[in-house]
Design a protein around this motif. Structure first.
Motif, short mmCIF file in Angstrom:
data_model
loop_
_atom_site.label_atom_id
_atom_site.label_comp_id
_atom_site.label_asym_id
_atom_site.label_seq_id
_atom_site.Cartn_x
_atom_site.Cartn_y
_atom_site.Cartn_z
N UNK A 1 4.96 -1.10 -12.95
CA UNK A 1 5.17 -1.47 -11.59
C UNK A 1 5.61 -0.31 -10.22
N UNK A 2 5.86 -0.61 -8.76
CA UNK A 2 7.08 -0.31 -8.65
C UNK A 2 7.64 -0.89 -7.16
N UNK A 3 7.52 -2.14 -7.84
CA UNK A 3 8.76 -3.72 -7.18
C UNK A 3 10.55 -2.29 -6.79
N UNK A 4 10.44 -1.69 -8.24
CA UNK A 4 12.28 -1.55 -8.20
C UNK A 4 12.51 -0.88 -7.41
N UNK A 5 11.29 -0.30 -6.52
CA UNK A 5 11.69 0.99 -5.97
C UNK A 5 11.01 0.32 -4.12
N UNK A 6 11.05 -1.06 -4.07
CA UNK A 6 10.79 -1.96 -2.78
C UNK A 6 11.84 -1.93 -1.78
N UNK A 7 13.00 -2.32 -2.10
CA UNK A 7 13.93 -2.08 -1.53
C UNK A 7 14.79 -1.08 -0.98
N UNK A 8 14.35 -0.40 -1.95
CA UNK A 8 14.51 1.03 -1.65
C UNK A 8 13.85 1.71 -0.05
N UNK A 9 12.82 1.84 -0.40
CA UNK A 9 11.43 1.93 1.09
C UNK A 9 11.94 0.82 2.77
N UNK B 1 0.91 -1.41 -0.10
CA UNK B 1 -0.16 -0.25 -0.22
C UNK B 1 0.37 1.29 -0.01
N UNK B 2 1.92 1.06 0.74
CA UNK B 2 2.91 2.52 0.85
C UNK B 2 3.10 2.44 -0.74
N UNK B 3 3.86 1.64 -0.71
CA UNK B 3 4.06 1.79 -1.93
C UNK B 3 3.36 2.20 -3.60
N UNK B 4 2.29 2.37 -3.16
CA UNK B 4 1.05 2.97 -3.54
C UNK B 4 0.80 4.28 -3.70
N UNK B 5 2.05 4.87 -2.85
CA UNK B 5 2.27 6.36 -3.02
C UNK B 5 2.68 6.77 -3.83
N UNK B 6 4.16 5.72 -4.79
CA UNK B 6 4.84 6.60 -5.45
C UNK B 6 4.32 7.07 -6.66
N UNK B 7 3.59 6.45 -7.16
CA UNK B 7 3.02 6.85 -9.14
C UNK B 7 2.30 8.00 -8.64
#
Ligand SMILES: Nc1nc2c(ncn2[C@@H]2O[C@H](COP(=O)(O)OP(=O)(O)OP(=O)(O)O)[C@@H](O)[C@H]2O)c(=O)[nH]1
Ligand SMILES: [Mg+2]
Lengths: 410, 231
Positions: free
Chosen positions: A213-221, A187-193
């Motif tokens: 998608x947003x998984x590229x930012x998962x490890x960042x987050x 859900x928090x990754x959903x704020x990215x776009x």
């Protein structure tokens, strides 16, 4: 992955970028140190100033200062931390195996010149800190990447302080990542776009078209960038910033990185794989100070409460991050746990009253994106860019958002 | 870094005049892409295996994979250049459900990995298969089973015949190999090559259908029925 440069470790001072002359930098630095010292010696400690110092250009500058300031930012004063650490029961810990595997593979997080023996000692401490926090807080669940955060605290603070701070962090900033499932993380990754969309609709559209998608930012987050940045100085600089800010700030920073790479993104093939690949490789020479200031600006312009309006409201309400109000800057928090439990109770009661079955999963797909706000640049943009993100607090009050900077954790 | 991302095989960097440019573009237009997802328990060596295949060596320091990493390699099969895209996934259970989902979409093959020195990682294959089916990966998508870390000969817990039986029962090819042992590197390659071979035989796979649209390239995918595998 294998090509990462070895990191430089140490107390070396951050060069305050943007300052041409050595002298000017020195003076500025000295002034900052004096201001920090004064804030630390004030009674009560001037946390608002410390926060500003942690955010503003150059951050906290040295590990020595971090050791004094980080505990204040999390409201875990040194004297409140017991001298003796809890025993760790490794064998009876459900996460021990995974923690061990991850810590054993974390060689790259240690300074390259460090003797093996010393590194191995630190790895043992790293395992203990993690398990200690987990065994004391059974509601928390280990995730791969958590160790990347803890190792940063260990290297800066040592085992005792690190244990106390990591525990506080885990029950607040990292709380959502430590749920039994990763639904809230997603859900928090959903704020990215939505953040990207508001600043640069073209980049947004292109990324959507590629379905990256947003998984590229998962490890960042979930590692606060500790997993992907090879220079330890950059990692701690970011930690200064994140510790002083709202728990969702890392997602704003992620957005800022993508936006900074606008041209590369638009030049990339419009294909999920190629774009995922491009974005997940973080350039190591990012202009951190500029990006930090930009992330602060975006936070002021598009605070989380606004991004979460509408579609995902219900889901948003279930995240610990939502228990922080936008401009408390994470200082005046009730335990997210308590707030969430209360909300759950209230929700159940409502359901009973209305006889409806509210599906908590509904609306998890995307955060609302009101097209009307596209490209609207608030006047505040100019102000904060000029003042840098350090001015967050000032700007806040100017806009009559009530920052409760001096309230402390309960 | 950025260059690496753009570098599509040898063709990309070489084009020095417009003629070469257009031929290299043509070539890339016809390059087929095979997407392979690699799954299995944490620490079985998924990252090492994919790195061995795409990078040609055993990484001396791996780290836990968080989410999904992407690697690719251009190969040539019977004169055709084919791009093999490998999605290296995180092994920890919590990442499986919500996070990796996206990457099961449109995969052409699945590689299941276990560690021959860890019985648990073999036993968990059942869950991985369920996981895979749960993501609606069609039964016609080829699957292979890889037992990794065979170089640790005196620690082997999963006997070959047991693995073979399992593989047969699930209609998979079995490879026992080692990402670490350089003598095995051909074997690692052959896992992916065999899959590529098999996929090549299926006429089905993605072509680069180039449609110019505002100067941007858009891709289309056309799934088709398959034919036999030469392996
Ligand atoms: N002896 C031996 N060790 C190996 C081999 N392959 C991998 N390893 C080691 O096994 C450990 C795990 O390898 P990874 O490739 O990181 O495992 P993974 O499956 O990607 O793990 P996650 O990312 O956590 O899911 C590392 O310490 C590797 O050095 C092998 O063939 N032989
Ligand atoms: Mg891995």
């Amino acid at each position: 992955m294998n090509l990462k440069k070895s990191r430089n470790f140490g107390e070396s001072s951050m060069s305050l970028d943007g300052i041409g002359k050595q002298d000017a930098g020195d003076t500025k630095r000295k002034r900052k140190v004096a201001e920090i010292t004064q804030a630390l010696n004030a009674t009560p400690v001037d946390v608002a100033t410390l926060r500003r110092m942690a955010i503003s250009e150059g951050g906290l500058m040295s590990h020595e200062i971090r050791r004094k300031v980080w505990p204040r930012l999390l409201n875990v004063p040194d004297e409140s931390i017991p001298e003796k650490l809890d025993e760790v029961d490794r064998e009876n810990n459900k996460d021990y195996n995974q923690v061990l595997l991850d810590v054993q593979r974390s060689l790259r997080r240690f300074p390259p010149g460090m003797p093996d023996e010393q590194r191995m000692g630190l790895q043992e401490e790293l395992i203990d800190i993690i398990l200690r926090v987990l065994q004391k807080n059974p509601q928390l669940h280990y995730y791969q990447g958590y160790h990347d955060i803890v190792v940063t605290f260990l290297l800066v603070l040592g085992e005792r302080l690190a244990t106390a701070l990591v525990e506080k962090l885990s029950t607040h900033h990292l709380r959502d990542f430590m749920d039994p499932t990763m639904d809230n993380t997603k859900h928090i990754l959903n704020y990215l776009m939505p953040i990207i969309e508001r600043v640069n609709p073209e980049v947004y559209d292109f990324m959507q078209q590629a379905e990256v998608g947003t998984i590229f930012a998962l490890s960042w987050l979930i590692t606060w960038f500790g997993h992907v940045l090879s220079d330890f100085r950059h990692v701690v600089r970011l930690y200064d910033f994140f510790l002083a800010c709202h728990p969702l700030m890392p997602i704003y920073f992620a957005a800022v990185i993508v936006l900074y790479r606008e041209e590369e993104v638009l030049d990339c093939e419009c294909d999920m794989a190629m774009m995922h690949h491009l974005l997940s490789q973080i350039p190591q020479d990012l202009p951190y100070e500029t990006l930090i200031s930009r992330a602060g600006d975006l936070f002021v312009q598009f605070p989380p409460s606004e991004l979460a309006k509408g579609a995902t409201r219900e889901r948003a309400q279930q995240t610990a991050a939502s228990t922080f109000t936008d401009f408390d800057l994470a200082s005046a928090q009730q335990q997210p746990e308590t707030v969430l439990r209360r909300r759950q109770r209230e929700q159940k009661q409502q359901q009973k009253q209305h006889g409806s079955t509210l599906n908590p999963q509904s609306g998890t797909v995307s955060v609302i994106r009101p097209a009307a706000r596209r490209l609207v640049r608030l006047a505040v943009m100019g102000i904060t860019v000029a003042l840098g993100a350090a001015a967050l607090a000032v700007v806040n009050s100017a806009l009559e958002w009530a920052p409760k900077l001096d309230l402390l954790f309960p | 870094m950025a260059n690496e991302a753009h570098g599509r095989g040898e063709g990309a960097g070489l084009a020095s005049n417009s003629l070469e440019l257009s031929t290299s573009l043509e070539r890339s237009v016809q390059t087929r892409i095979f997407k392979i997802i690699v799954i299995g328990d944490s620490n079985v060596g998924k990252t090492c295996l994919t790195f061995r295949f795409t990078g040609g060596s055993f990484p001396d320091k791996t780290e836990a994979t968080i989410g999904v990493d992407f690697r690719e390699k251009a190969v040539e099969i019977e004169g055709e250049r084919i791009k093999v895209q490998v999605w290296d996934t995180a092994g920890q259970e919590r990442f499986r459900k919500s996070m990796v989902e996206h990457y099961y979409r449109n995969v052409h093959a699945v590689v299941f990995v276990y560690d021959v020195t860890k019985m648990v990682s073999f036993e968990n294959l059942k869950t991985w298969i369920q996981e895979c089916n749960g993501h609606r990966v069609s039964a016609s998508v080829p699957r292979v089973l890889v037992g990794n870390k065979c170089d640790l000969v005196d620690q082997i817990q999963v006997p070959s015949n047991m693995a073979l039986k399992f593989a047969d029962a699930h209609n998979m090819l079995l490879f026992e190999t080692s990402a670490k042992d350089p003598k095995e590197s051909q074997n690692v390659d052959s896992i992916f090559m065999c899959l590529a071979c098999r996929l090549k035989a299926q006429k089905s796979l993605i072509y680069w259908n180039v449609e110019r649209e505002d100067g941007k390239v858009r891709l289309n995918q056309e799934p088709d029925p398959k034919t036999n595998c030469p392996c």
